[in-house]
Design a protein around this motif. Structure first.
Motif, PDB file in Angstrom:
ATOM      1  N   HIS A  58     -16.830  15.420  20.919  1.00 33.27           N
ATOM      2  CA  HIS A  58     -15.863  16.627  20.981  1.00 33.27           C
ATOM      3  C   HIS A  58     -15.620  16.946  19.430  1.00 33.27           C
ATOM      4  N   GLY A  59     -15.875  18.300  19.248  1.00 34.50           N
ATOM      5  CA  GLY A  59     -15.569  18.681  18.026  1.00 34.50           C
ATOM      6  C   GLY A  59     -16.353  18.228  16.744  1.00 34.50           C
ATOM      7  N   GLY A  60     -17.490  17.627  16.959  1.00 32.16           N
ATOM      8  CA  GLY A  60     -17.947  17.009  15.726  1.00 32.16           C
ATOM      9  C   GLY A  60     -17.686  15.567  15.356  1.00 32.16           C
TER      10      GLY A  60
ATOM     11  N   SER B 292     -42.890  13.837  39.133  1.00 34.89           N
ATOM     12  CA  SER B 292     -42.752  13.695  37.648  1.00 34.89           C
ATOM     13  C   SER B 292     -41.949  15.052  37.458  1.00 34.89           C
ATOM     14  N   GLY B 293     -41.383  15.501  38.587  1.00 33.26           N
ATOM     15  CA  GLY B 293     -40.504  17.089  38.175  1.00 33.26           C
ATOM     16  C   GLY B 293     -39.301  16.643  37.616  1.00 33.26           C
ATOM     17  N   LEU B 294     -38.647  17.402  36.808  1.00 37.63           N
ATOM     18  CA  LEU B 294     -37.329  17.054  35.911  1.00 37.63           C
ATOM     19  C   LEU B 294     -36.310  17.442  37.165  1.00 37.63           C
ATOM     20  N   ALA B 295     -35.418  16.235  37.151  1.00 42.01           N
ATOM     21  CA  ALA B 295     -33.935  16.525  37.777  1.00 42.01           C
ATOM     22  C   ALA B 295     -32.923  16.575  37.242  1.00 42.01           C
ATOM     23  N   LEU B 296     -32.796  15.885  36.149  1.00 38.20           N
ATOM     24  CA  LEU B 296     -31.576  15.620  35.309  1.00 38.20           C
ATOM     25  C   LEU B 296     -32.016  15.743  33.769  1.00 38.20           C
ATOM     26  N   GLN B 297     -31.350  16.596  33.207  1.00 39.60           N
ATOM     27  CA  GLN B 297     -31.523  16.444  31.661  1.00 39.60           C
ATOM     28  C   GLN B 297     -30.007  16.606  30.781  1.00 39.60           C
ATOM     29  N   SER B 298     -29.887  15.650  29.773  1.00 37.02           N
ATOM     30  CA  SER B 298     -28.443  15.568  29.369  1.00 37.02           C
ATOM     31  C   SER B 298     -28.434  15.580  27.751  1.00 37.02           C
ATOM     32  N   LEU B 299     -27.652  16.395  27.252  1.00 32.10           N
ATOM     33  CA  LEU B 299     -27.382  16.804  25.771  1.00 32.10           C
ATOM     34  C   LEU B 299     -26.138  16.431  25.316  1.00 32.10           C
ATOM     35  N   ASN B 300     -26.002  15.807  23.939  1.00 38.07           N
ATOM     36  CA  ASN B 300     -24.661  15.782  23.355  1.00 38.07           C
ATOM     37  C   ASN B 300     -24.524  16.449  22.010  1.00 38.07           C
ATOM     38  N   GLU B 301     -23.426  16.501  21.529  1.00 38.99           N
ATOM     39  CA  GLU B 301     -23.187  17.205  20.353  1.00 38.99           C
ATOM     40  C   GLU B 301     -24.159  16.820  19.177  1.00 38.99           C
ATOM     41  N   SER B 302     -24.485  15.463  19.160  1.00 42.63           N
ATOM     42  CA  SER B 302     -25.273  15.093  18.213  1.00 42.63           C
ATOM     43  C   SER B 302     -26.655  15.766  18.291  1.00 42.63           C
ATOM     44  N   GLY B 303     -27.026  16.241  19.207  1.00 39.47           N
ATOM     45  CA  GLY B 303     -28.302  16.761  19.406  1.00 39.47           C
ATOM     46  C   GLY B 303     -29.332  15.903  20.403  1.00 39.47           C
ATOM     47  N   VAL B 304     -28.912  14.736  20.848  1.00 39.19           N
ATOM     48  CA  VAL B 304     -29.557  13.630  21.503  1.00 39.19           C
ATOM     49  C   VAL B 304     -29.924  14.347  23.186  1.00 39.19           C
ATOM     50  N   LEU B 305     -31.237  14.467  23.189  1.00 39.44           N
ATOM     51  CA  LEU B 305     -31.559  15.159  24.577  1.00 39.44           C
ATOM     52  C   LEU B 305     -32.513  13.993  25.370  1.00 39.44           C
ATOM     53  N   THR B 306     -31.960  13.670  26.556  1.00 38.67           N
ATOM     54  CA  THR B 306     -32.860  12.637  27.457  1.00 38.67           C
ATOM     55  C   THR B 306     -32.893  13.362  28.694  1.00 38.67           C
ATOM     56  N   THR B 307     -33.766  12.900  29.327  1.00 42.25           N
ATOM     57  CA  THR B 307     -34.214  13.338  30.689  1.00 42.25           C
ATOM     58  C   THR B 307     -34.580  12.472  31.832  1.00 42.25           C
ATOM     59  N   MET B 308     -34.470  12.807  33.046  1.00 46.20           N
ATOM     60  CA  MET B 308     -34.623  11.914  34.191  1.00 46.20           C
ATOM     61  C   MET B 308     -35.509  12.674  35.332  1.00 46.20           C
ATOM     62  N   THR B 309     -36.615  12.265  35.571  1.00 46.96           N
ATOM     63  CA  THR B 309     -37.572  12.913  36.550  1.00 46.96           C
ATOM     64  C   THR B 309     -36.637  12.618  38.118  1.00 46.96           C
ATOM     65  N   TRP B 310     -37.243  13.269  39.136  1.00 42.57           N
ATOM     66  CA  TRP B 310     -36.630  13.094  40.575  1.00 42.57           C
ATOM     67  C   TRP B 310     -36.931  11.734  40.819  1.00 42.57           C
ATOM     68  N   ARG B 311     -37.897  11.126  40.480  1.00 38.54           N
ATOM     69  CA  ARG B 311     -37.974   9.622  40.948  1.00 38.54           C
ATOM     70  C   ARG B 311     -37.105   8.542  40.125  1.00 38.54           C
ATOM     71  N   GLU B 312     -36.959   8.885  38.700  1.00 37.01           N
ATOM     72  CA  GLU B 312     -36.089   8.183  38.012  1.00 37.01           C
ATOM     73  C   GLU B 312     -34.766   8.291  38.481  1.00 37.01           C
ATOM     74  N   LEU B 313     -34.428   9.183  38.829  1.00 40.38           N
ATOM     75  CA  LEU B 313     -32.980   9.598  39.175  1.00 40.38           C
ATOM     76  C   LEU B 313     -32.674   8.839  40.421  1.00 40.38           C
ATOM     77  N   ARG B 314     -33.880   9.071  41.532  1.00 46.34           N
ATOM     78  CA  ARG B 314     -33.508   8.314  42.872  1.00 46.34           C
ATOM     79  C   ARG B 314     -33.476   6.846  42.586  1.00 46.34           C
ATOM     80  N   LEU B 315     -34.534   6.157  41.693  1.00 48.15           N
ATOM     81  CA  LEU B 315     -34.219   4.809  41.487  1.00 48.15           C
ATOM     82  C   LEU B 315     -33.006   4.228  40.804  1.00 48.15           C
TER      83      LEU B 315
ATOM     84  N   SER C  14     -17.457  25.099  22.043  1.00 51.16           N
ATOM     85  CA  SER C  14     -17.133  25.681  21.084  1.00 51.16           C
ATOM     86  C   SER C  14     -17.259  25.379  19.500  1.00 51.16           C
ATOM     87  N   TRP C  15     -17.895  24.198  19.576  1.00 52.59           N
ATOM     88  CA  TRP C  15     -18.160  23.571  18.178  1.00 52.59           C
ATOM     89  C   TRP C  15     -19.696  23.602  17.767  1.00 52.59           C
ATOM     90  N   PRO C  16     -19.949  23.984  16.574  1.00 54.83           N
ATOM     91  CA  PRO C  16     -19.209  24.405  15.324  1.00 54.83           C
ATOM     92  C   PRO C  16     -18.527  25.839  15.620  1.00 54.83           C
TER      93      PRO C  16
END
Length: 666
Positions: free
Chosen positions: A205-207, A106-129, A342-344
């Protein structure tokens, strides 16, 4: 181990006894004493050993970080001299197997964020699979070790998964950010003759969002060897008319990955030179060399530990993106960010760090300079900031900006580094047990026999010299792509000093053991017999609130004269150009020297750079000397090709030149 005994007089920061004692470096020193009966009292003694007994040092890195690399018949064979050395002869390994071994269900391996504020995560197991599912599909398509897989993608989780799956099957990976045109990506990928293209529908990029479906279609059509296209639905733009495989279909169910063991020097990935003066050169790194170098860099010189949250703001075209993935090797949680840091505004880097809960943030020096100019307190925009360290690279960090960082975040360790795509790592960087000084990088990296040589090829301390590396590193390229006789490789690094790596930078190794980068030696100006590094001028000019960008060159004239203009992009249209240029001259005269003051300061609307943000001093100089811009520079490799042509009007021998209204002359 207590903090090293380098004097802290004048330091911006010094490690507390607790910080030093808890560092990975201190733990490694204890391990060496316990397991190897080697006793070093400080970093400098350790560095000396690490660059003298290379075999023992790199074998210790394998063992300390518990890397799955077979025992070699011989650790290092230097008999043929650089660049023909051989490492870990007879050993096999796999990069992805080592990156994914730190499994916690259940440990966190990877987290991803974009400019729109959407955050997703993957555990070590999810990344391996996910990696396992994609790797299985690669094999089903007939991919075998040595085949090439390329990716036209932003900095997103799918890119990380695809890179690891490529490594798992022994394929050779290459990636290119979607800011590049289809032609720019083709110039890099076509030489590799890839079988599979991974591509996103677009990026943030840049909004704004940038739909790249048409560019992907053009790129795929131009790569005659591509057999399959895999689409990542990053923006939600894919529909039934988009032809190709869907990334989610290949990864969402997943399976445990199988890892193909490959020789130590089997190609892992190809990074590319900027391509500004010709076709981009493919720089090939091996599985084993990267495993050793990145484990050392992430652990000992960056102080990452399992569970640390780590992001280096970069695109997949910049080598620090690859280093970011290697945070997995030491059990860190790595992060991606799809958007403009560098945005905003320039304070966005602190908001990103807060949202991701980062412990270690890597940025370009330019991002820190911009944050400094904006002067928004990090804790005002990100009150829950948890950073313990900031990495800075890409260009020298001005001392004023380093000072500003510590005025705002006094507890954070600022670990500036200088490296290169060539070795996919740093030559000089952070030392967690030593003080930080504003005007220098803390020291040469472990395992890097870094030196400064004068014109007589003699080592110098406290003087500017050519940056050289006199002993091999395992992450030096195993070759350039399509360079079987090593001619391009030798010409790039070993022509000047046979058997010694000449990097092309002017540096000073200080009496403290720190490292100062002065800029490219091929762009160094020799004015009236005085050698001037462009970086010395940028350190003054680029920290001015009134300046958005600058470039300085030295031009030898046909009549034997010498002309040194400074081109400046104002941060805002100046009310009084004469007052602005006089301010710049005064600052350079006071904070550098009178000899650094340019002959002319010319204000322009914009300046061109490489796609990774490097200044283009040498091409601009050649254009000013009369060369055709297209002959000296590939427009596809430049972020603003139109800005190149303005320099034709500034040629000193062009009697018909009409300066733009914004130009300010001495």
């Amino acid at each position: 181990m207590p903090a090293d005994s380098v004097t802290a007089d004048g330091a911006l920061w010094a490690p507390s006894a607790e910080f030093a004692a808890q560092s990975v470096l201190t733990d490694y020193l204890s391990w060496l004493q316990r397991e190897r009966q080697l006793d070093f009292t400080d970093y400098r003694q350790l560095w000396e050993w690490s660059t003298t007994d290379l075999s023992a040092f790199w074998l210790s890195i394998r063992d300390y970080f518990n890397l799955d690399i077979d025992d070699p018949q011989q650790v290092l064979d230097e008999s043929a001299g650089m660049p023909h050395v051989r490492w870990f002869i007879g050993s096999t390994t796999n990069y992805a197997a080592n990156a994914l071994v730190h499994e916690q269900e259940s440990g966190l391996a990877l987290q991803s964020l974009n400019e729109s504020g959407v955050l997703t995560t993957m555990t070590w197991r999810e990344l391996r699979l996910a990696v396992g599912g994609l790797a299985t599909w690669f094999r089903a398509q007939g991919i075998v070790p040595g085949d090439r897989i390329v990716a036209y993608v932003p900095n997103i989780a799918g890119a990380v998964i695809a890179m690891l799956a490529s490594a798992a099957v022994g394929a050779v990976w290459a990636s290119c950010a979607q800011e590049y045109s289809a032609q720019g990506a083709h110039d890099r990928f076509a030489q590799l003759e890839p079988k599979i293209l991974i591509a996103a529908d677009g990026y943030h990029h840049g909004g704004k969002i940038f739909d790249r479906r048409q560019s992907v279609t053009e790129l795929a059509g131009s790569l005659s060897t591509v057999e399959s296209v895999v689409w990542i639905d990053n923006l939600g733009l894919l529909d039934e008319t988009t032809r190709g495989e869907r990334f989610t279909d290949l990864t969402e169910n997943g399976c445990e990955p199988e890892f193909t063991r490959v020789p130590f020097d089997h190609p892992l990935w190809v990074l590319f030179s900027s391509g500004t003066t010709g076709p981009p050169k493919g720089i090939v790194h091996g599985h084993g060399g990267i495993l050793l170098e990145h484990s050392k860099f992430c652990g000992l010189n960056t102080d990452l530990v399992p569970g640390d949250r780590f992001l280096w703001l970069a695109t997949p075209s910049w080598m620090v993106w690859n280093i970011q993935i290697s945070g997995l090797l030491v059990g860190a949680t790595i992060s991606t960010y799809d958007g403009a840091p560098s945005w905003p505004d320039a304070a966005q880097i602190w908001r990103i760090a807060e949202r991701l809960g980062l412990d270690v943030l890597g940025v370009s020096a330019a991002s820190l300079v911009a944050a400094h100019k904006g002067d928004m307190h990090p804790l005002d925009v990100a009150p829950n900031l948890t950073l313990s360290a900031i990495g800075s690279t890409g260009s020298p960090l001005p001392p004023d900006t380093a000072t500003w960082v510590y005025q705002r975040l006094p507890q954070v360790w600022l670990a500036s580094a200088s490296g290169g795509t060539d070795i996919c790592s740093s030559f000089a960087g952070g030392v967690p047990t030593e003080p930080v000084f504003a005007d220098q990088i803390q020291g040469p990296a472990l395992g890097v026999r870094l030196d400064a040589w004068n014109e007589h090829a003699q080592s110098v301390i406290g003087e500017t010299g050519e940056m050289v590396v006199t002993r091999p590193m395992p992450s030096m390229p195993i070759r350039f792509w399509n360079d079987t006789d090593f001619a391009k490789y030798t010409s790039a690094y070993f022509d000047h000093y046979p058997g010694v790596w000449r990097h092309g930078d002017w540096i000073t190794i200080t009496e403290r053991g720190g490292v100062v980068i002065h800029g490219r030696s091929d762009a160094t100006m020799n004015r009236h017999g005085v050698r001037i590094g462009s970086g010395e001028i940028y350190q003054v000019v680029d920290q001015l609130q009134e300046v958005a960008d600058s470039v300085v060159v030295g031009v030898e004239l046909a009549d034997g004269g010498y002309w040194m203009p400074l081109f400046v992009v104002p941060a805002r249209p100046p009310v009084d150009t004469r007052r602005l240029t006089q301010l710049i001259r005064n600052e350079i005269r006071t904070n550098a020297s009178p000899r650094h003051v340019p002959d002319e300061i010319i204000l322009v609307d914009s300046l061109p750079h490489t796609r990774t943000g490097k200044k283009l001093e040498v091409p601009i100089k050649r254009i000013l000397q009369g060369a055709d811009p297209v002959a000296v520079l590939n427009p596809q490799a430049v972020d603003n090709a139109d800005a190149l042509y303005q320099f034709i009007a500034f040629r000193p021998l062009d009697k018909t030149r009409t300066d733009p209204p914004i130009a300010a002359r001495k």
